[in-house]
Design a protein around this motif. Structure first.
Motif, PDB file in Angstrom:
ATOM      1  N   LYS A  37      62.726  65.917  51.843  1.00 54.89           N
ATOM      2  CA  LYS A  37      61.955  64.740  52.280  1.00 54.89           C
ATOM      3  C   LYS A  37      62.617  63.433  51.850  1.00 54.89           C
ATOM      4  N   GLU A  38      63.161  63.424  50.619  1.00 50.50           N
ATOM      5  CA  GLU A  38      63.868  62.220  50.126  1.00 50.50           C
ATOM      6  C   GLU A  38      65.070  61.911  51.011  1.00 50.50           C
ATOM      7  N   SER A  39      65.866  62.951  51.327  1.00 53.56           N
ATOM      8  CA  SER A  39      67.067  62.730  52.140  1.00 53.56           C
ATOM      9  C   SER A  39      66.691  62.297  53.562  1.00 53.56           C
ATOM     10  N   LYS A  40      65.601  62.834  54.093  1.00 51.06           N
ATOM     11  CA  LYS A  40      65.149  62.469  55.443  1.00 51.06           C
ATOM     12  C   LYS A  40      64.682  61.020  55.475  1.00 51.06           C
ATOM     13  N   ARG A  41      63.961  60.614  54.411  1.00 51.61           N
ATOM     14  CA  ARG A  41      63.485  59.217  54.333  1.00 51.61           C
ATOM     15  C   ARG A  41      64.682  58.262  54.312  1.00 51.61           C
ATOM     16  N   ARG A  42      65.697  58.605  53.521  1.00 55.17           N
ATOM     17  CA  ARG A  42      66.894  57.758  53.446  1.00 55.17           C
ATOM     18  C   ARG A  42      67.629  57.731  54.795  1.00 55.17           C
ATOM     19  N   PHE A  43      67.703  58.878  55.449  1.00 58.24           N
ATOM     20  CA  PHE A  43      68.378  58.979  56.739  1.00 58.24           C
ATOM     21  C   PHE A  43      67.695  58.073  57.774  1.00 58.24           C
ATOM     22  N   ASP A  44      66.363  58.010  57.701  1.00 58.99           N
ATOM     23  CA  ASP A  44      65.597  57.212  58.670  1.00 58.99           C
ATOM     24  C   ASP A  44      65.589  55.721  58.354  1.00 58.99           C
ATOM     25  N   THR A  45      65.850  55.355  57.076  1.00 57.84           N
ATOM     26  CA  THR A  45      65.681  53.934  56.682  1.00 57.84           C
ATOM     27  C   THR A  45      66.972  53.250  56.243  1.00 57.84           C
ATOM     28  N   GLU A  46      67.999  54.008  55.840  1.00 60.13           N
ATOM     29  CA  GLU A  46      69.241  53.398  55.327  1.00 60.13           C
ATOM     30  C   GLU A  46      70.387  53.671  56.302  1.00 60.13           C
ATOM     31  N   GLU A  47      70.834  52.604  56.938  1.00 62.97           N
ATOM     32  CA  GLU A  47      71.869  52.747  57.965  1.00 62.97           C
ATOM     33  C   GLU A  47      73.187  53.272  57.388  1.00 62.97           C
ATOM     34  N   GLU A  48      73.557  52.770  56.196  1.00 65.95           N
ATOM     35  CA  GLU A  48      74.807  53.189  55.564  1.00 65.95           C
ATOM     36  C   GLU A  48      74.769  54.684  55.217  1.00 65.95           C
ATOM     37  N   PHE A  49      73.606  55.110  54.703  1.00 62.95           N
ATOM     38  CA  PHE A  49      73.423  56.526  54.349  1.00 62.95           C
ATOM     39  C   PHE A  49      73.517  57.403  55.601  1.00 62.95           C
ATOM     40  N   LYS A  50      72.951  56.903  56.688  1.00 59.66           N
ATOM     41  CA  LYS A  50      72.961  57.648  57.954  1.00 59.66           C
ATOM     42  C   LYS A  50      74.398  57.885  58.430  1.00 59.66           C
ATOM     43  N   LYS A  51      75.236  56.817  58.335  1.00 56.00           N
ATOM     44  CA  LYS A  51      76.642  56.940  58.745  1.00 56.00           C
ATOM     45  C   LYS A  51      77.359  57.978  57.884  1.00 56.00           C
ATOM     46  N   ARG A  52      77.099  57.930  56.572  1.00 60.80           N
ATOM     47  CA  ARG A  52      77.746  58.864  55.649  1.00 60.80           C
ATOM     48  C   ARG A  52      77.291  60.305  55.923  1.00 60.80           C
ATOM     49  N   ALA A  53      76.023  60.444  56.290  1.00 59.84           N
ATOM     50  CA  ALA A  53      75.488  61.774  56.607  1.00 59.84           C
ATOM     51  C   ALA A  53      76.230  62.380  57.797  1.00 59.84           C
ATOM     52  N   TYR A  54      76.501  61.553  58.826  1.00 62.37           N
ATOM     53  CA  TYR A  54      77.239  62.046  59.992  1.00 62.37           C
ATOM     54  C   TYR A  54      78.664  62.453  59.604  1.00 62.37           C
ATOM     55  N   GLN A  55      79.284  61.652  58.703  1.00 65.86           N
ATOM     56  CA  GLN A  55      80.639  61.994  58.240  1.00 65.86           C
ATOM     57  C   GLN A  55      80.628  63.331  57.486  1.00 65.86           C
ATOM     58  N   CYS A  56      79.563  63.543  56.718  1.00 66.17           N
ATOM     59  CA  CYS A  56      79.434  64.810  55.964  1.00 66.17           C
ATOM     60  C   CYS A  56      79.346  66.008  56.905  1.00 66.17           C
ATOM     61  N   VAL A  57      78.653  65.831  58.041  1.00 65.37           N
ATOM     62  CA  VAL A  57      78.539  66.912  59.030  1.00 65.37           C
ATOM     63  C   VAL A  57      79.921  67.277  59.559  1.00 65.37           C
ATOM     64  N   VAL A  58      80.722  66.255  59.897  1.00 61.61           N
ATOM     65  CA  VAL A  58      82.070  66.478  60.431  1.00 61.61           C
ATOM     66  C   VAL A  58      82.923  67.229  59.405  1.00 61.61           C
ATOM     67  N   LEU A  59      82.845  66.800  58.128  1.00 61.70           N
ATOM     68  CA  LEU A  59      83.642  67.441  57.077  1.00 61.70           C
ATOM     69  C   LEU A  59      83.164  68.871  56.803  1.00 61.70           C
ATOM     70  N   LEU A  60      81.869  69.092  56.904  1.00 65.58           N
ATOM     71  CA  LEU A  60      81.331  70.445  56.726  1.00 65.58           C
ATOM     72  C   LEU A  60      81.826  71.354  57.846  1.00 65.58           C
TER      73      LEU A  60
END
Length: 650
Positions: free
Chosen positions: A263-286
């Motif tokens: 829930k914490e990570s989802k809240r950050r994903f929905d509200t923090e643009e920088e975190f959202k970009k990093r999350a997408y980069q993490c998907v690519v690296l995974l």
């Protein structure tokens, strides 16, 4: 018959080779010896397997309904040899006055003769002709024609008695199923980083029970847990893990509450643009298999697995994990195969596949090149059919996924992965769990009910019930009380689900499921312990019962003995029906009928006779104790298939 025929052919071939070798044809003599050795090996193998099959068949319970169908099938064939696929309808009689079974084929044959041959023959006349052509057999005492053309079948008492003795001597052996088929069952399937909730309860319980049934019937069963362990959500989870536990690569992160972490990570994903970009980069690296990101992914999966396993341990569930990640490497080949066969269309950058008869296409590749649930489900289907070589494939998934799964199955058929006439691919759909207000089962705050909380509440309520009955005072030891609590709690939760037609929604109510009256696990578990106690209280042990089973003839002279004996022997036909329609509530209904039929028998037939003044045992009617034992044996196997653990004392 096939094996016997092959043995004859192989024996003849060996004789031919012997003669051939005697002619002194030298060039291929060694080859002849090799072939001779191979044939002898094959012959010995066939003889051994035929012996084992005959031994198994001799010990197997007979499906009386199937046996009667064979007999009436032969009678109809003899009476009407020109009829193709005549109707064959044999059912248990609903009332004793109509015999034990009924053959109701005459009415259908009347219609066929009228349509195909323009012959007007009364059903009664047809029934008489069928009856005259019944071959000699071991099970029918007599037949009577009733009404317009029903054939009432009366079973032989010595046949029923013999089958009951066989059950007591050999145990509950399933009828032979022929070739051992491979069954793959997809069930449970929670998502990583999310807790199992009440919605997972039905798939887990129904799937486990189906596996147990197919295993008992002699199939080779593969139990698969299709975990949601891959996808874009892992990007935000890994990014949040890096921030919260930067040394996760060297020190195992103490993630206590993965649901809160999600829930914490989802809240950050929905509200923090920088975190959202990093999350997408993490998907690519995974997805590119970066070792550090694979380690983070594995850590998150392991935390979830431990939580899932607690629930599986409580409910005695066995599964092999094969999540979406297992099929990830296969997905590009799936896309290519559909492209090569000309099934792919491009729509706004997406690659889609239209399947005949389904208006919504499958999306097998997104416009950004990523794969979808459709792709992973197609990859899973192909792997199970082509690599696992499944003969039967069952998906225990909620009814809401029906259209999606039927589209995936049809796509697999369209591309040539399987022929539905050869391979059975089925969606065992089920309805939702409702609260007592008839709405989707939620907590008072409106949240989804966590499955672990539900199980703990079940344990508490079961103990309260046992204490209300004062089972904790003198009656049971502490260990027996604990075993009874677990048996009642988890047995009642499972049975409440399985006793409803899985296609329907059902209302979850602890009060109803713990009621020891009516068709509940509580009633059946109490009934079972009472039946088991009858012989024990008469000082008859297992060894004495086994000896009696070999020596005693089970007399079925009292109408209640006869009724109980026939009910016990219906077990194989109940299981056969469920193997065909996958509706487990039929087994629950049968077990309840068996328990109530036993009560009728016990109320009317003395098993143990006592002196009214002293209470001393004066006579033990051993054949009736054997009927008690046969009832308990069938109930125990029924419980085992349902995943319910009875106890000896309650």
């Amino acid at each position: 018959a096939f094996q016997e025929n092959e043995i004859k052919l192989l024996t003849a071939e060996i004789e031919r080779l012997k003669n051939f070798g005697c002619l002194g044809v030298s060039p291929s003599l060694e080859g002849l010896r090799d072939e001779n050795a191979k044939l002898k090996y094959r012959l010995n193998f066939l003889r051994k397997s035929l012996q084992e099959e005959r031994s198994k068949t001799a010990k197997s319970m007979i499906n009386i309904n199937s046996r009667l169908q064979e007999i009436f099938g032969a009678a109809i064939q003899a009476a009407y040899p020109d009829l193709e696929n005549p109707p064959l309808v044999v059912t248990p009689s609903q009332q004793p006055k109509f015999g034990d079974y009924q053959c109701n084929s005459a009415m259908g044959i009347t219609q066929i003769l009228l349509k195909t041959k323009e012959q007007k023959v009364s059903p009664r006349e047809i029934a008489e002709k069928i009856s005259k052509n019944i071959p000699a057999n071991e099970c029918i005492e007599k037949v009577e024609i009733a009404g317009p053309g029903f054939i009432n079948v009366h079973l032989r008492k010595d046949f029923v008695s013999k089958q009951l003795s066989s059950l007591l001597i050999n145990g509950v052996q399933p009828p032979a199923v022929g070739k051992r088929k491979k069954v793959v069952v997809d069930f449970s399937s929670p998502n990583i980083a999310k807790e199992m909730h009440v919605g997972h309860l039905r798939s887990t319980i129904i799937g486990e029970s189906m596996c147990r049934l197919f295993e008992f019937a002699g199939y080779d069963v593969l139990r698969l847990n299709h975990l949601g362990d891959w996808g874009t959500q892992f990007g935000m989870l890994i990014a949040h893990l890096q921030d919260k536990f930067p040394d996760y690569l060297t020190v195992s992160p103490p993630i206590g509450d993965l649901q809160a972490f999600y829930k914490e990570s989802k809240r950050r994903f929905d509200t923090e643009e920088e975190f959202k970009k990093r999350a997408y980069q993490c998907v690519v690296l995974l997805q590119s298999k970066n070792p550090d990101f694979i380690k983070a992914w594995e850590l998150i999966c392991d935390v979830s697995r431990k939580e899932f396993q607690k629930i599986y341990n409580c409910l005695d569930i066995t599964l092999i994990e094969r999540g979406e990640s297992f099929y990830h490497e296969m997905m590009k080949d799936i896309v290519k195969e559909f492209e090569d066969k000309g099934f792919v269309q491009v729509d706004d950058g997406r690659k889609i596949v239209f399947v005949t008869g389904f208006p919504v296409p499958l999306t097998i590749m997104k416009s950004d090149g990523g794969y979808t649930y459709d792709t992973s489900d197609l990859a899973a289907l192909k792997h199970r059919l082509c690599e696992e070589k499944a003969d039967i494939l069952i998906y225990v998934v909620d009814s809401g996924q029906s259209v999606h799964l039927q589209t995936v199955f049809a796509a697999g058929q369209m591309i040539g992965w399987y022929d539905p006439k050869v391979t059975r691919v089925a969606h065992a759909a089920f309805g939702v769990v409702l609260g007592e207000d008839k709405k989707k089962f939620k907590t008072r705050s409106g949240d989804t009910v966590r499955l672990i909380d539900l199980l703990e509440e079940g344990l508490k309520r079961a103990m309260d019930k046992l204490k209300d009955k004062e089972r904790d005072k003198v009656v049971l030891t502490e260990e027996e009380l604990k075993a009874a609590q677990t048996s009642v709690a988890f047995g009642c939760i499972k049975y409440a689900d399985l006793s409803h037609n899985r296609l329907n929604d059902y209302v979850f109510s602890f009060d109803k499921m713990l009621d020891d009256r009516g068709n509940t696990a509580a009633y059946l578990l109490y009934a079972f312990t009472r039946i088991r106690a009858i012989a024990r209280l008469a000082n008859i042990d297992e060894q004495m019962l086994r000896k009696a089973a070999r020596e005693e003839v089970l007399m079925l002279d009292h109408e209640k003995e006869w009724k109980l004996g026939k009910c016990i022997l219906r077990f194989p036909e109940i299981l056969q029906k469920i193997l065909e329609d996958l509706l487990l509530h039929t087994l629950c209904d049968y077990l309840y009928e068996l328990a109530t039929t036993f009560t009728e028998f016990y109320d009317n037939c003395y098993c143990v006779e006592k002196d009214r003044q002293s209470g001393q045992i004066v006579k033990v009617n051993m054949w009736r104790l054997l009927l008690c034992e046969a009832t308990a044996t069938i109930m125990a196997k029924g419980f085992d298939i349902l995943g319910i653990k009875p106890v000896q004392r309650m």
